[in-house]
Write a protein that holds these residues in place. Sequence first.
Motif, mmCIF file in Angstrom:
data_model
loop_
_atom_site.group_PDB
_atom_site.id
_atom_site.type_symbol
_atom_site.label_atom_id
_atom_site.label_comp_id
_atom_site.label_asym_id
_atom_site.label_seq_id
_atom_site.Cartn_x
_atom_site.Cartn_y
_atom_site.Cartn_z
ATOM 1 N N LYS A 1 0.846 -1.189 0.000
ATOM 2 C CA LYS A 1 0.000 0.000 0.000
ATOM 3 C C LYS A 1 0.878 1.234 0.000
ATOM 4 C CE LYS A 1 -4.602 -0.799 1.806
ATOM 5 N NZ LYS A 1 -5.593 -0.363 2.806
ATOM 6 N N LYS B 1 -3.512 -0.307 10.951
ATOM 7 C CA LYS B 1 -4.545 0.512 10.301
ATOM 8 C C LYS B 1 -4.731 0.094 8.854
ATOM 9 C CE LYS B 1 -3.967 4.657 13.166
ATOM 10 N NZ LYS B 1 -3.599 6.089 13.156
ATOM 11 N N LEU B 2 -3.621 -0.217 8.186
ATOM 12 C CA LEU B 2 -3.712 -0.626 6.780
ATOM 13 C C LEU B 2 -4.441 -1.956 6.648
ATOM 14 C CD1 LEU B 2 -0.128 0.359 5.508
ATOM 15 C CD2 LEU B 2 -2.261 1.634 5.256
ATOM 16 N N ALA C 1 -3.709 5.065 1.211
ATOM 17 C CA ALA C 1 -4.085 5.388 2.596
ATOM 18 C C ALA C 1 -3.364 6.659 3.024
ATOM 19 C CB ALA C 1 -3.734 4.244 3.543
ATOM 20 N N THR D 1 1.294 4.778 1.023
ATOM 21 C CA THR D 1 0.684 5.503 2.137
ATOM 22 C C THR D 1 1.263 6.911 2.228
ATOM 23 O OG1 THR D 1 0.443 3.426 3.317
ATOM 24 C CG2 THR D 1 0.246 5.448 4.619
ATOM 25 N N SER E 1 -8.094 -1.551 6.862
ATOM 26 C CA SER E 1 -8.725 -0.821 5.745
ATOM 27 C C SER E 1 -8.983 -1.729 4.541
ATOM 28 C CB SER E 1 -7.841 0.358 5.325
ATOM 29 O OG SER E 1 -6.608 -0.115 4.802
ATOM 30 N N TYR E 2 -8.402 -2.984 4.573
ATOM 31 C CA TYR E 2 -8.643 -3.911 3.460
ATOM 32 C C TYR E 2 -10.047 -4.465 3.522
ATOM 33 C CZ TYR E 2 -4.529 -4.493 0.556
ATOM 34 O OH TYR E 2 -3.554 -4.307 -0.361
#
Length: 756
Positions: A698, A751-752, A733, A700, A755-756
């Motif tokens: 991701k 957090k990542l 993100a 970010t 978020s998926y």
Amino acid sequence: MGESLEARSRDVQERTFCKWLNTKLESAGYPSMTSLVKDLSDGVRLIQLMEIMGDVSLGRYNRNPRMRVQKAENVNKALEFINSRGVKLTNIGPEDIIDGNLKLILGMIWTLILRFTIADISEEGLSAKEGLLLWCQRKTAPYKEVNVQDFSLSWSDGLALCALIHCHRPDLLDYDKLDKADRHGNTRLAFRVAEEHLGIPQLLEVEDLCDVAKPDERSVMTYVASFFHAFSSMEQTETVSRRVEKFADLMQSVWLSKNDYERRARALLSALADIQEEWNSAQFAGTYSDAKEHSAQFTTYKQTTKRQWVTEKQDIATLFTNVQTKLKTYGLREYVPPPGLTLQDIDQAWSSLLGAEAQRSRAINAEIREIKEALRKKFAALANEFAKRLHHISSELAAIDGPLEEQQEQAQQLQTRIPSLSEALDSVSNVEAECLAANVEENDYTIFTCQDLQFELELLIQSIAKKISFIDNQIVSRNMTNLTPAQLEQFETTFRYFDKDDSNTLNEAEMVAALASLGLVYSDEDMDVIYDQLSEMYGAITFEAFINLLVDITEDQTSPEQLREAFRGIAGDKPFVTELDLRLASLPANAIEYLRQVMPSQKNEVGEDEFSYEHWLDMASGVGVNPECLDTYQELKLGKKLKYIIYNLNKDNTEIIVEKKSDSPNYEEFLADLPEQEPRWAVYDFEFEKEGAGKRNKLTFIAWSPDDAKIKQKMVFASSKDALRRSLVGIAAEIQGTDASEVAEETVVEKLKRSY
């Protein structure tokens, strides 16, 4: 059946005993009774009967009792007299007579009959019942049809009664001519002859003897005893004896009454002397509570002890009069009390008591007046002195002059004198409490109350605090050389207005309102940051902190951040403004027209123009994005060689540039490249394992704005972020970091994953 016989016997006894008692009452001129239960219940008739039977006066009693307690006193007086005559009454009390317990009443009357009518009957050594029975047997022995064995069935045919009459007075009836089988006729004849010629009242009815299975023994005895007293050959002797006995009883009664009079008179006189001596030796402690205690004791005395003495004095006088009346009745010499115990001596002692009472009352009232006056003067002295001290300090406060530092020192010295004033006010309050307890409501020695002085002290404390704040603010203002006098005046006035509690500090709500009144509007999040940082730097939002904040803000009135915040305030935090928003913000018409022309716009669903102030400010602010920023980002995004990029503003804050790019996979190196006290932007290519989905990447975007960064720097970076962020296409993100914990690798990865 047993209950019926008992009830019948009780009815006979009630009539017989009532008639017997009526003979006593009528002999003394009192009206007859009709009901034992009713007529004896108030105790009046019972006392009259005891006075008749005992030939004595029982003294004062309630002649017309209305209340139960008065009736009880009467009955109790009679019962006590009966007991004093040696007659033992068992299981009967005043309440039994008041409440009409017929069984117990009959038992009491029977006891009286035994005591006053039958007890003195004697025959050959036998007394009472046995003596009366023997007397009847002897008198009726010559009559063969008569066989007296008891006081019940032996009298059921009337012959025994006729025999007694014939034996003593043959002239009254012819016994031999009687129809011996005529039970009712014989009985009726005996009743009539006895009543008409012998004066023996008819206590029984013919049916009481002739028509019952067993005549009532007590009733028959009572009636037959009347025959004994009428016929006894010893009547004259007994009369003489009775007279002697009565005289002896009288003299004994007089002797007892004289002793009782002297004892009670001596006790009353002693009590009167003792209370006067106690009053004469009484000392006051000089306090209001002590004086009130003396007053309360005196009031209690008048309501209890004295009333008892009044009653006792009257009873003693009545007792003396009764003794003299008895002696006079028998022509005896009047009673002369010992010296000092006469009624005149008692009256003289009573007059002395009344004089002592008046003197005692005056002494107590005078003491209370003196204590109240002393309290007035004491309070006035303290209150007036306190007011004078307040005035002196107020005058000194008004006279403060000279250089600001000297004024500051003088004001602070005055402030150190406040605690002693508070202690002095406590003393005033204590004395005022004493005055209130003593019911001191007016005071001609002072115009002040404790509440007045408390109010003035609070005003003085506030005035000193305001003076110190004013001087401190003036010192701060004097040192602000980069602000115009007009600005200083405006800012100081604003600060004082919003300092609602005069603490020379602003809370967060007051600071927000003060800045807004100056046209400076920020988001809640930014205001929290500003407030916390100023509080940490200055301890509170003092005037100095407020001025320094305004200096930082006003150094560059046209900064992009200020413009952006102003537009956000107008738009209500929307990413666009409408013409209505601009008009509601009271902007001039020409300014509104200009903005409508220059700001990019698009139509909403109702055809209204929405103007993008964010895009316009990005274009107008002069903060651009260096092409290298996009190239480097593309390199990281497509080439997968770089791991992270760090962005910064150039020295003039006009362009966003690449400060560093790195292919190091060590996240700690990345964190080390973020300055501890300066904002930055960064893009980091995070790689992590997603459970059940394998490895994931991701891109970010990280907005680094540490708490320790300067406010102006944070505001500039915040206003420029969108210009960079919008140009970086493909960011998955965004992370906002204000301290190390918020950008820690495990925190960001977690957090990542979510978020998926």
